[in-house]
Design a protein around this motif. Structure first.
Motif, PDB file in Angstrom:
ATOM      1  N   HIS A 233      48.372  82.935   6.595  1.00  0.00           N
ATOM      2  CA  HIS A 233      47.688  82.437   7.790  1.00  0.00           C
ATOM      3  C   HIS A 233      47.167  83.599   8.648  1.00  0.00           C
ATOM      4  O   HIS A 233      46.055  83.544   9.166  1.00  0.00           O
ATOM      5  CB  HIS A 233      48.614  81.533   8.622  1.00  0.00           C
ATOM      6  N   ASP A 234      48.000  84.651   8.781  1.00  0.00           N
ATOM      7  CA  ASP A 234      47.566  85.812   9.572  1.00  0.00           C
ATOM      8  C   ASP A 234      46.281  86.379   8.984  1.00  0.00           C
ATOM      9  O   ASP A 234      45.331  86.702   9.704  1.00  0.00           O
ATOM     10  CB  ASP A 234      48.646  86.902   9.578  1.00  0.00           C
ATOM     11  N   GLN A 235      46.248  86.498   7.659  1.00  0.00           N
ATOM     12  CA  GLN A 235      45.065  87.037   6.975  1.00  0.00           C
ATOM     13  C   GLN A 235      43.859  86.125   7.195  1.00  0.00           C
ATOM     14  O   GLN A 235      42.766  86.574   7.520  1.00  0.00           O
ATOM     15  CB  GLN A 235      45.392  87.150   5.481  1.00  0.00           C
ATOM     16  N   TYR A 236      44.075  84.804   7.049  1.00  0.00           N
ATOM     17  CA  TYR A 236      42.992  83.822   7.236  1.00  0.00           C
ATOM     18  C   TYR A 236      42.425  83.913   8.656  1.00  0.00           C
ATOM     19  O   TYR A 236      41.213  83.872   8.863  1.00  0.00           O
ATOM     20  CB  TYR A 236      43.530  82.413   6.968  1.00  0.00           C
ATOM     21  N   ASN A 237      43.328  84.084   9.606  1.00  0.00           N
ATOM     22  CA  ASN A 237      42.893  84.092  11.010  1.00  0.00           C
ATOM     23  C   ASN A 237      42.098  85.344  11.384  1.00  0.00           C
ATOM     24  O   ASN A 237      41.502  85.409  12.449  1.00  0.00           O
ATOM     25  CB  ASN A 237      44.100  83.916  11.944  1.00  0.00           C
ATOM     26  N   GLU A 238      42.098  86.322  10.483  1.00  0.00           N
ATOM     27  CA  GLU A 238      41.268  87.514  10.724  1.00  0.00           C
ATOM     28  C   GLU A 238      39.922  87.414  10.030  1.00  0.00           C
ATOM     29  O   GLU A 238      39.106  88.318  10.085  1.00  0.00           O
ATOM     30  CB  GLU A 238      42.009  88.768  10.232  1.00  0.00           C
ATOM     31  N   SER A 239      39.660  86.290   9.359  1.00  0.00           N
ATOM     32  CA  SER A 239      38.447  86.165   8.540  1.00  0.00           C
ATOM     33  C   SER A 239      37.220  85.791   9.361  1.00  0.00           C
ATOM     34  O   SER A 239      36.117  85.739   8.828  1.00  0.00           O
ATOM     35  CB  SER A 239      38.672  85.108   7.463  1.00  0.00           C
ATOM     36  N   GLY A 240      37.407  85.481  10.632  1.00  0.00           N
ATOM     37  CA  GLY A 240      36.278  85.019  11.432  1.00  0.00           C
ATOM     38  C   GLY A 240      36.264  83.509  11.556  1.00  0.00           C
ATOM     39  O   GLY A 240      35.485  82.937  12.313  1.00  0.00           O
ATOM     40  N   ALA A 241      37.122  82.842  10.785  1.00  0.00           N
ATOM     41  CA  ALA A 241      37.222  81.379  10.875  1.00  0.00           C
ATOM     42  C   ALA A 241      37.884  81.000  12.194  1.00  0.00           C
ATOM     43  O   ALA A 241      38.566  81.829  12.819  1.00  0.00           O
ATOM     44  CB  ALA A 241      38.082  80.855   9.723  1.00  0.00           C
ATOM     45  N   VAL A 242      37.686  79.738  12.618  1.00  0.00           N
ATOM     46  CA  VAL A 242      38.447  79.234  13.766  1.00  0.00           C
ATOM     47  C   VAL A 242      39.918  79.340  13.370  1.00  0.00           C
ATOM     48  O   VAL A 242      40.320  78.830  12.329  1.00  0.00           O
ATOM     49  CB  VAL A 242      38.068  77.765  14.074  1.00  0.00           C
TER      50      VAL A 242
END
Ligand SMILES: C[S@@+](CC[C@H](N)C(=O)[O-])C[C@H]1O[C@@H](n2cnc3c(N)ncnc32)[C@H](O)[C@@H]1O
Length: 295
Positions: A233-242
């Motif tokens: 989740h931490d990685q996903y949240n750095e992707s630019g996604a909401v």
């Protein structure tokens, strides 16, 4: 589809599919309209990544990449997404069946997939009325696929944001009768409101509109089973996604303040009335859900 930027109900059209007319409405304030109508393929979007995990085709390379990177860190996510959809189907079947609910408000609909809320509800109660709400332009573009209905019931779609509950309520009152019980479904959406108190306030506002005998159904990702899930989740949240924040089961329980939890209460989604499947006790996934009744 007609789109105008002239006012609150910025978009309203009708889609004919099957034997029923479904209605698509836009309910954004003027400034939101343009931003929220454009499909952005440069950053991952929740509905599209979710669709990728569910094995769907309604996603772009940026979503596939984010979805794959997530699975490399936490492979259990695809199973979690399927378990969450199975929870949705079981809760809607319970509500339309045992609880006798005939009106459903599903906020954070996602892209059409198997066992959409209206299909499950109307299989039990053909007269059930469903309103879907999402803020993703691709979900809007696919809304026609959702707008099937039995002759006796109805299915409508409102393009709107959970952060504007009063706008949602104004739009859905055209389709649902709030003098009669309504089931409010918030499935996998509250994690997208990172501030807990803001999320609680939004839930409180929507639940306040439900009459006695109405229901709230929530499922959301939790952070109790796996460090890899938290890392993914931490990685996903750095992707630019909401961003999507995982919450503890206790925090999810806080959303049901003032409601009576239906048995078995707040549990890992696989453990909610799993007995109907006829198999043994399923393994838990890192996502909890519950159904609450407004007294
Ligand atoms: C993880 S998906 C869940 C989809 C579906 N409810 C399910 O359980 O399969 C989250 C959905 O919430 C929508 N969403 C996220 N934030 C939102 C907001 N502020 N207002 C409306 N919809 C939102 C996304 O576009 C996406 O379709």
């Amino acid at each position: 589809m007609q789109v105008s930027t002239g006012g609150r109900r910025a978009l309203e059209c009708f889609a004919r599919k099957g034997s029923r007319v479904g209605r698509v409405r836009g309910a954004f304030g003027r400034s939101e309209v343009r931003r929220q109508m454009e499909i952005d393929t440069t950053v991952p979007h929740s509905a599209r990544v979710w669709n990728y995990w569910l094995g769907g085709k309604d996603n772009y390379p940026v979503d596939q990449e984010a979805g794959e990177q997530f699975l490399q860190v936490f492979p259990g996510m695809a199973q979690g997404a399927r378990a969450s959809r199975a929870f949705l189907a079981r809760t809607v079947r319970y509500l339309a069946g045992e609880a006798g609910i005939r009106q459903f408000l599903d906020v954070g609909t996602g892209l059409p997939t198997a066992d959409n809320t209206h299909e499950v509800a109307q299989a039990v109660a053909p007269e059930a009325r469903i309103v879907y709400v999402d803020n993703d332009p691709l979900v809007l573009a696919h809304a026609r696929a959702l707008l099937t209905s039995t002759d006796e019931g109805s299915t409508d779609y409102v393009h709107a944001d959970l952060r504007e509950p009063e706008v949602i309520l104004e739009a859905v009152r055209k389709s649902l009768d709030f003098e009669k019980p309504v089931a409010l479904m918030l499935m996998g959406i509250l994690g997208h409101i990172p501030d807990y108190e803001e999320a609680r306030g939004l839930v409180r506002q929507l639940v306040a509109a439900l009459p006695s005998g109405g229901y709230l159904v929530i499922n959301d990702g939790t952070n109790v089973l796996s460090d890899a899930n938290v890392e993914a989740h931490d990685q996903y949240n750095e992707s630019g996604a909401v961003p999507y924040v995982q919450r503890s089961p206790e925090e999810l329980g806080g959303f049901f303040e003032g409601l009576e939890l239906v048995e078995p209460g707040l549990v890992s989604v696989t453990r909610w009335r799993y007995e109907v499947s006829g198999f043994g006790v399923p393994p838990e996934v890192d996502g909890y859900g519950a159904v609450g009744r407004k007294p």
